[in-house]
Design an enzyme around this catalytic site. Sequence first.
Site, PDB file in Angstrom:
ATOM      1  N   HIS A  63       0.849  -1.190   0.000  1.00  0.00           N
ATOM      2  CA  HIS A  63       0.000   0.000   0.000  1.00  0.00           C
ATOM      3  C   HIS A  63       0.885   1.242   0.000  1.00  0.00           C
ATOM      4  O   HIS A  63       2.104   1.160   0.178  1.00  0.00           O
ATOM      5  CB  HIS A  63      -0.961  -0.003   1.191  1.00  0.00           C
ATOM      6  CG  HIS A  63      -0.305   0.084   2.531  1.00  0.00           C
ATOM      7  ND1 HIS A  63       0.511  -0.911   3.039  1.00  0.00           N
ATOM      8  CD2 HIS A  63      -0.353   1.045   3.503  1.00  0.00           C
ATOM      9  CE1 HIS A  63       0.922  -0.578   4.249  1.00  0.00           C
ATOM     10  NE2 HIS A  63       0.413   0.610   4.552  1.00  0.00           N
ATOM     11  N   HIS A  65       1.458   3.900   1.957  1.00  0.00           N
ATOM     12  CA  HIS A  65       1.937   4.641   3.117  1.00  0.00           C
ATOM     13  C   HIS A  65       3.462   4.655   3.045  1.00  0.00           C
ATOM     14  O   HIS A  65       4.094   3.665   2.649  1.00  0.00           O
ATOM     15  CB  HIS A  65       1.446   4.012   4.426  1.00  0.00           C
ATOM     16  CG  HIS A  65       0.040   4.396   4.771  1.00  0.00           C
ATOM     17  ND1 HIS A  65      -0.757   3.664   5.635  1.00  0.00           N
ATOM     18  CD2 HIS A  65      -0.714   5.458   4.372  1.00  0.00           C
ATOM     19  CE1 HIS A  65      -1.935   4.262   5.755  1.00  0.00           C
ATOM     20  NE2 HIS A  65      -1.932   5.341   5.004  1.00  0.00           N
ATOM     21  N   ASP A  67       6.051   4.338   4.911  1.00  0.00           N
ATOM     22  CA  ASP A  67       6.954   3.347   5.486  1.00  0.00           C
ATOM     23  C   ASP A  67       6.983   2.043   4.691  1.00  0.00           C
ATOM     24  O   ASP A  67       7.740   1.129   5.015  1.00  0.00           O
ATOM     25  CB  ASP A  67       6.585   3.072   6.951  1.00  0.00           C
ATOM     26  CG  ASP A  67       5.145   2.641   7.146  1.00  0.00           C
ATOM     27  OD1 ASP A  67       4.251   3.239   6.530  1.00  0.00           O
ATOM     28  OD2 ASP A  67       4.898   1.703   7.931  1.00  0.00           O
ATOM     29  N   HIS A  68       6.181   1.977   3.627  1.00  0.00           N
ATOM     30  CA  HIS A  68       6.168   0.793   2.769  1.00  0.00           C
ATOM     31  C   HIS A  68       6.648   1.093   1.347  1.00  0.00           C
ATOM     32  O   HIS A  68       6.811   0.149   0.559  1.00  0.00           O
ATOM     33  CB  HIS A  68       4.768   0.184   2.720  1.00  0.00           C
ATOM     34  CG  HIS A  68       4.322  -0.356   4.036  1.00  0.00           C
ATOM     35  ND1 HIS A  68       4.354  -1.699   4.355  1.00  0.00           N
ATOM     36  CD2 HIS A  68       3.861   0.279   5.145  1.00  0.00           C
ATOM     37  CE1 HIS A  68       3.923  -1.866   5.590  1.00  0.00           C
ATOM     38  NE2 HIS A  68       3.619  -0.678   6.093  1.00  0.00           N
ATOM     39  N   HIS A 142      -7.474  -1.848   5.833  1.00  0.00           N
ATOM     40  CA  HIS A 142      -6.643  -0.755   6.325  1.00  0.00           C
ATOM     41  C   HIS A 142      -7.290   0.571   5.951  1.00  0.00           C
ATOM     42  O   HIS A 142      -8.358   0.610   5.335  1.00  0.00           O
ATOM     43  CB  HIS A 142      -5.236  -0.883   5.738  1.00  0.00           C
ATOM     44  CG  HIS A 142      -4.190  -0.086   6.458  1.00  0.00           C
ATOM     45  ND1 HIS A 142      -4.130   0.017   7.827  1.00  0.00           N
ATOM     46  CD2 HIS A 142      -3.149   0.668   5.981  1.00  0.00           C
ATOM     47  CE1 HIS A 142      -3.117   0.780   8.174  1.00  0.00           C
ATOM     48  NE2 HIS A 142      -2.510   1.201   7.077  1.00  0.00           N
ATOM     49  N   ASP A 212      -0.359  -3.711   5.973  1.00  0.00           N
ATOM     50  CA  ASP A 212      -0.955  -3.436   7.263  1.00  0.00           C
ATOM     51  C   ASP A 212      -2.435  -3.812   7.205  1.00  0.00           C
ATOM     52  O   ASP A 212      -3.079  -3.642   6.193  1.00  0.00           O
ATOM     53  CB  ASP A 212      -0.841  -1.970   7.607  1.00  0.00           C
ATOM     54  CG  ASP A 212       0.585  -1.456   7.684  1.00  0.00           C
ATOM     55  OD1 ASP A 212       1.515  -2.204   7.388  1.00  0.00           O
ATOM     56  OD2 ASP A 212       0.751  -0.268   8.009  1.00  0.00           O
ATOM     57  N   HIS A 270       6.149  -5.341  12.098  1.00  0.00           N
ATOM     58  CA  HIS A 270       5.536  -4.018  11.963  1.00  0.00           C
ATOM     59  C   HIS A 270       5.244  -3.432  13.346  1.00  0.00           C
ATOM     60  O   HIS A 270       4.170  -2.911  13.626  1.00  0.00           O
ATOM     61  CB  HIS A 270       4.254  -4.078  11.118  1.00  0.00           C
ATOM     62  CG  HIS A 270       3.838  -2.738  10.577  1.00  0.00           C
ATOM     63  ND1 HIS A 270       2.901  -1.948  11.201  1.00  0.00           N
ATOM     64  CD2 HIS A 270       4.228  -2.059   9.483  1.00  0.00           C
ATOM     65  CE1 HIS A 270       2.726  -0.833  10.514  1.00  0.00           C
ATOM     66  NE2 HIS A 270       3.529  -0.878   9.453  1.00  0.00           N
TER      67      HIS A 270
END
Length: 303
Positions: A63, A65, A67-68, A142, A212, A270
């Site tokens: 996805h 976000h 941090d990914h 999510h 997530d 995570h």
Amino acid sequence: MHEFELTILGCGSAKPSLIHRPSSQVLAYRGKLFMIDCGEGTQTQFMKYGFNHNRLAHIFISHLHGDHCFGLMGLISTLGLLGRSGELVIHSHSDLEEMLRPEIDYFCSHSPFSVIFSHIPPKPSIIYEDKSLFVKSFPLHHSIPTFGFRFEEKQKQPHINKSVAEYYNVPIKEMQAIKDGADFVTPQGDIIPNNRLVLPASPSVSYAYCSDTAYTKKVLPHVSGATVLFHESTYTKEYIKQAKARYHSTAAEAATVASEAGIGRLILGHYSSRYKDETPFLNEAIPIFSETILGNEGLKLEF
């Protein structure tokens, strides 16, 4: 022989931490490298653990976000500096191409390889396939569109029953046809049925990735029976209200998914940056699902 080797490059969550790196993993299968998520700094982790950049051809982004996916641009740039050739395929939500393509065109206009974006459909779909492996995506629960992934070997061929093959002097050139289902005809014209010549195939191996996501039973059919499951565990159960509000899972919820889905082994990860020690995650999960281990940077797991 182990078919898969999983290496965790980062297993922290969104808020930066001095303990963990942002999300990224590398799954090696028969000489091919598949990257799952690419948080900031992934390229240095990729080099730290000695991976061959020429073997990385597919990146799967769960996805959008940061941090990914914030590590993608740096990784793409560095792969160009290393002289990588061919294609790099990024499997992601369609919005990523719209955002990243202008940066690639600006910063990597002379790159020796091309970047191809493969948009992941919203419904469960096979998004990669070769002669021995396929990858299926499925939706997670999510705050933005998010996908889980399942890497699964295709059905393997049966083994030759060596004692029977030797008894009938089966030539080597006939072995593949027998694995494909053929009977064997002796020089005297006798037909030896295929089921006498083969033994059952080894079970196929699979790896499922869920990060997530809030806890949901909807993932169960997609991860059912997986050899190994990575399931996010951002919080422990005392923070379950925060987990629900932010569409994340607790360690207990991750373990519940593993138990109900009949998983072989569960990897937690995570982690929220509020934790300085991950032992509480393990203590919470093991009573529910005993085959649980903690994900950490540098963890290598063969299965």
